[in-house]
Write an enzyme that holds these catalytic residues in place. Structure first.
Site, PDB file in Angstrom:
ATOM      1  N   ASP A  48       0.835  -1.203   0.000  1.00  0.00           N
ATOM      2  CA  ASP A  48       0.000   0.000   0.000  1.00  0.00           C
ATOM      3  C   ASP A  48       0.867   1.251   0.000  1.00  0.00           C
ATOM      4  OD1 ASP A  48      -2.269  -1.540   0.139  1.00  0.00           O
ATOM      5  OD2 ASP A  48      -2.578  -1.282   2.290  1.00  0.00           O
ATOM      6  N   LYS A  70      -3.546   3.589  -2.982  1.00  0.00           N
ATOM      7  CA  LYS A  70      -4.892   4.116  -3.196  1.00  0.00           C
ATOM      8  C   LYS A  70      -4.966   5.507  -2.593  1.00  0.00           C
ATOM      9  CE  LYS A  70      -7.504  -0.236  -3.124  1.00  0.00           C
ATOM     10  NZ  LYS A  70      -6.395  -1.184  -2.934  1.00  0.00           N
ATOM     11  N   GLY A 102      -1.287  -0.795   8.806  1.00  0.00           N
ATOM     12  CA  GLY A 102      -2.128  -1.208   9.927  1.00  0.00           C
ATOM     13  C   GLY A 102      -2.285  -2.708   9.983  1.00  0.00           C
ATOM     14  N   MET A 182     -10.071   7.317   8.015  1.00  0.00           N
ATOM     15  CA  MET A 182     -10.291   7.959   6.708  1.00  0.00           C
ATOM     16  C   MET A 182     -11.395   9.013   6.762  1.00  0.00           C
ATOM     17  SD  MET A 182     -10.057   4.436   4.449  1.00  0.00           S
ATOM     18  CE  MET A 182     -11.141   3.555   5.602  1.00  0.00           C
TER      19      MET A 182
END
Length: 267
Positions: A48, A70, A102, A182
């Protein structure tokens, strides 16, 4: 008569494995021992965008790295293509590490990746990581539960298939902690949603930005001021929102009191 082609395909599939590995919130020293070992053994690391360079540097320079970062409304690779990549590389006999910020199973889409891999006959092993909520709150010395403040904690996504469709009723309020992943980009909408669902406008809230990294910030305000605080302090992702009385604990800067004093408002 043995079908050699079928045997070879079955053999490759039976040996294929993908490791879904939690990279934690950023600090390399918070990796599990198993995660650190797998980084040194991987043939390919599919990672990621939030995985820190320090963690990626733990793998040999010869290890193939593929970023599938992303960002809001813009993905470098769709989820279906990520899943297909993991399967294809594993079936080639590569040792595949899918490295996720995470924990893989907390807002990391690890469940989707695991399901598709298993359907394709690829073995999946999950290596848990310290989720952002635990790492960030620990750095801020902010307990997510506390005998005097909260006996329950909930995790929600502030950007997940339409904010208005999510049911957060009863998740924020007296005796409860709500952690929002988020949520920075939707801070104003989140405030409106929580207050409409019955949360008090003066409920304490904290922003934990860049958790476990050198540029970490912990900021505290009241729910009604959250959207304005994000703008005043130019808060950027990655950041968590912690809503509830526990936001008063730890060493977060009281930005509401500071702002009120600057504005000459008695508080």
């Amino acid at each position: 008569m043995t079908n050699n082609h079928s045997f070879e395909k079955h053999s490759a599939s039976s040996q294929a494995i993908v490791y879904l590995v939690g990279a934690g919130p950023g600090d390399p020293e918070l990796l599990t021992l198993k995660a650190a070992r797998l980084l040194t053994e991987a043939d390919i690391i599919v990672h990621d965008g939030l995985v820190s360079e320090e963690i990626l540097a733990m793998a040999p320079a010869t290890t193939k790295r593929v970023s599938v970062a992303k960002k809001r409304s813009r993905h470098s690779m769709s989820q279906d293509k990520i899943n297909a990549l993991l399967i294809a590389e594993a079936l080639k006999g590569q040792k595949v590490v899918r490295l996720k910020g995470g924990d893989p199973f907390i807002f990391g889409r690890g469940g989707e990746e695991a399901s598709d891999c298993m359907k394709a006959g690829v073995t999946v092993e999950v290596v848990p990581g310290i989720s952002a909520a635990l790492g960030c709150s620990a750095q801020a010395k902010m307990p997510l539960t506390h005998r005097d403040a909260s006996s329950a904690v909930s995790f929600v996504a502030g950007q997940c298939k339409g904010l208005s469709d999510q049911n957060w009723s009863g998740l924020a309020g007296a005796g409860r902690t709500l952690v929002i992943y988020m949520g920075v980009a939707n801070a104003e909408a989140i405030v409106e949603k929580l207050i409409a669902d019955g949360a008090a406008p003066d409920l304490p809230v904290a922003i934990l930005e860049n958790g476990t990294r050198d540029n970490f910030r912990a900021l505290q305000t009241l729910l009604t001021d959250l959207g304005d605080l994000v703008k005043r302090e130019n808060v950027k992702s990655p950041a968590l929102l912690v809503v509830g009385e526990v936001a008063r604990y730890g060493d977060a800067q009281d930005k509401f009191r500071e702002y009120a004093q600057m504005a000459g408002v008695e508080f």
